[in-house]
Scaffold this active site. Structure first.
Site, PDB file in Angstrom:
ATOM      1  N   LYS A  60      -3.183  -3.520   3.098  1.00 50.21           N
ATOM      2  CA  LYS A  60      -1.883  -3.409   3.761  1.00 50.21           C
ATOM      3  C   LYS A  60      -1.672  -1.973   4.235  1.00 50.21           C
ATOM      4  O   LYS A  60      -1.982  -1.020   3.506  1.00 50.21           O
ATOM      5  CB  LYS A  60      -0.790  -3.835   2.785  1.00 50.21           C
ATOM      6  CG  LYS A  60       0.613  -3.897   3.356  1.00 50.21           C
ATOM      7  CD  LYS A  60       1.576  -4.412   2.285  1.00 50.21           C
ATOM      8  CE  LYS A  60       2.999  -4.512   2.797  1.00 50.21           C
ATOM      9  NZ  LYS A  60       3.916  -5.036   1.737  1.00 50.21           N
ATOM     10  N   SER A 134       6.455  -8.842   3.021  1.00 49.65           N
ATOM     11  CA  SER A 134       6.062  -7.935   4.083  1.00 49.65           C
ATOM     12  C   SER A 134       4.557  -7.823   4.233  1.00 49.65           C
ATOM     13  O   SER A 134       4.052  -7.308   5.231  1.00 49.65           O
ATOM     14  CB  SER A 134       6.647  -6.545   3.830  1.00 49.65           C
ATOM     15  OG  SER A 134       6.121  -5.989   2.624  1.00 49.65           O
ATOM     16  N   SER A 158       7.008  -9.529  -1.712  1.00 49.01           N
ATOM     17  CA  SER A 158       6.044  -9.468  -0.613  1.00 49.01           C
ATOM     18  C   SER A 158       4.628  -9.834  -1.017  1.00 49.01           C
ATOM     19  O   SER A 158       3.805 -10.148  -0.151  1.00 49.01           O
ATOM     20  CB  SER A 158       6.045  -8.055  -0.010  1.00 49.01           C
ATOM     21  OG  SER A 158       7.327  -7.712   0.449  1.00 49.01           O
TER      22      SER A 158
END
Length: 572
Positions: A60, A134, A158
């Site tokens: 990420k 996210s 997330s």
């Protein structure tokens, strides 16, 4: 068997075939990753132990990878770190290969995956629907079969919501077990580095390598000495009452109850609890003063009105600028009270099973109501980090035509308990034991599985490891105790191999066990047939005087069976 280099080239073929550029913010050149794969092969050939050799990982883009920009999905914020995040460095040391940096809801603020100037990340298989956020790109990279595992972060859910929407596994460890050094903060006291994987075993292997304290991260923590290593028996699991599931559709409620039934079929006890206090606590993260943590992280940057700032994200974070310190103090005090309520709610249970999220909205639905839809997605996730809990998100089927998942939520540091229950529910192996602490203990009689004192082990969170035998240096005697127990004695000659069970118990658990051990029993070193020494049960030498020598039975259970057979003959 494909080599790490072969697997790299196959991953890039899949990337090209998928044609999903919004998944990546920075994709590394194939040649660079292939060269690293060749280096891993050389390390293996040299005899190096690499538990993640050739495992392909997506990261990420709020987690630093040396030499690659970290954008947190905002171009003006970007910087290029010279050193990778601690979690990433540990993966590389274990032989993992980073494919690139994945897209996310900007500054990890959102559960939808659409709040990014690099494009809304569409669902891997239903492109009209959201991926969840996210950690959107990371989840899609795994769901498309490109990455073996992917790193996300989780403050409000997330690392779990995107897993549920894609039918994959999401592991959110206890806060601080995986250091957040080199991670762009969202709400620093509650941030976690998480793992997505296609199954529990592969995700756990990645999580295990990343875990461990880091002096550079003041929030990092290590396993306590009393870490529980297993549920009690098949487990006792709490589920919400009907009121706690009211936000779900009828099909989602049916899928959730079917999952509870499957868990019950494994032998677990299921009990209903009122989760209203947890859902109330969840609102503190965004609707209360705790959102000031997000302003502390990137508020000053967003005050400069960067061109690529997402308006929804900016609105959420900048609204915290005017929060008063007394309001934050009051909400922190409320949080302490909610943590106490959570402890009471979980008392007597090994874990709480919840739906992971609610529904699976389309991109259009999110565009029409970005805050409302996002809030609904976090109904069952927002409170977990606030209340210092661990969580394992797993798929359990479908509802309303989309993947449906549940999360096993456990106390802090009881990650393995949640993993075991998730494995029982899904039928997926949990893989290696996650926690590091533990002492192997050999038991021979009343503490064996099914015997009257076994609960003394399971009450301490001890974990059954395997059946075993001692070396041929022991004799066993039937002691006149209540309940009956065997006494093990090491001898210089005339010994035999004795069957036993090996359990793993926490250091503090072993201490408590020893403190309560009645005479004439004792704990000492026992040598197993494979030559290893473990802690094991023995007894004082005086206790075997006049006791029946039962060595010839080879173990306590065989002796009990023989005794019962003799008694049956006597009665007949």
């Amino acid at each position: 068997m494909p080599t790490p280099t072969d697997r790299v080239h196959e991953a890039y073929r899949r990337i090209a075939a998928a044609d999903r550029p919004e998944v990546w913010v920075t994709l590394r050149p194939e040649r660079d990753v292939a060269l690293e794969a060749e280096a891993v092969e050389e390390r293996l050939a040299a005899g190096e132990d690499l538990p993640l050799a050739g495992v392909l990982v997506a990261v990420k883009d709020n987690i630093d990878v040396a030499g690659l920009p970290t954008t947190a999905a905002c171009e003006e914020y970007a910087y290029t770190p010279e050193r990778s995040a601690t979690a990433v460095r540990r993966l590389a040391a274990a032989g993992a290969l980073v494919l690139g940096k994945t897209n996310l809801d900007q500054f990890a603020t959102g559960l939808v995956g659409t709040r990014s100037p690099y494009g809304a990340v569409r669902h891997a298989h239903r492109p009209e629907r959201i991926s969840g956020g996210s950690s959107s790109g990371s989840a899609v990279a795994v769901a498309l079969g490109i990455a073996d595992a992917a790193l996300g972060t989780d403050t409000a859910g997330s690392g779990r919501v995107p897993a549920a929407l894609h039918g994959i596994v999401g592991l959110k460890p206890s806060v601080g077990l995986v250091p957040a050094t080199g991670v762009v903060p969202a709400a620093r006291p509650y941030d976690c580095v998480t793992v997505f994987g296609p199954d529990l075993a592969s995700a756990t292997a990645v999580l295990k390598v990343m875990t461990g304290p880091d002096p550079e991260d003041p929030y990092s923590r290590t396993w306590p000495a009393d870490t529980r290593l297993a549920p009690r028996g098949a487990g006792r699991v709490a589920v919400p009452t009907s009121d706690g599931l009211a936000v779900l559709s009828a099909a989602e409620r049916a899928s959730f109850r079917a999952a509870a039934d499957r868990l019950r079929e494994t032998g677990a006890e299921i009990g209903e609890v009122d989760v209203a206090p947890l859902l109330e606590a969840a609102r503190l993260l965004y609707d209360g003063a705790l959102v000031a943590e997000r302003y502390a992280a990137v508020g000053d940057f967003l005050e400069g009105e960067p061109a690529s700032a997402d308006p929804t994200v900016s609105g959420i974070i900048l609204a915290a600028a005017d929060l008063a310190a007394p309001a934050l103090a009051a909400d922190q005090q409320r949080l302490v009270a909610y943590r106490s309520a959570a402890r009471e709610l979980l008392a007597g249970f090994d874990a709480l099973m919840l739906p992971t999220t609610v529904g699976h909205p389309t991109l259009e639905e999110v565009a029409a109501d970005p805050v409302g839809v996002n809030s609904r997605m976090g109904t069952y996730t927002n409170f977990v980090n606030l209340l210092d809990l661990s969580a394992v998100a797993v798929p359990v089927g479908e509802a309303d035509g989309h993947d449906f998942g549940v999360t096993l939520v456990g106390r802090a540091f009881e990650d393995q308990v949640a993993l075991d229950l998730a494995a029982a529910l899904t039928g997926l192996p949990a893989g290696e034991v996650y926690p590091e602490p533990g002492v192997e203990l050999a038991v021979f009689g009343a503490h064996l599985r099914g015997q009257p004192l076994n609960h003394q082990l399971t009450d301490l969170g001890a974990r059954f490891v395997r059946e075993a035998q001692t070396s041929t240096d022991y004799r066993m005697y039937a002691l006149a105790t209540t309940p009956p127990k065997p006494g093990l004695q090491r001898v210089d000659e005339g010994g035999a191999a004795i069957r036993c069970e090996v359990w793993r118990v926490s250091p503090a658990g072993l201490g408590a066990f020893l403190a309560a051990l009645p005479a004439p029993m004792a704990l000492g070193s026992v040598t197993l047939a494979d030559g290893r020494s473990v802690v094991g049960f023995g007894c004082e030498a005086a206790a075997v005087a006049g006791a029946e020598d039962i060595t010839g039975h080879g173990g306590w259970l065989a002796y009990l069976a023989s005794r019962e057979a003799r008694q049956a003959l006597d009665v007949s």
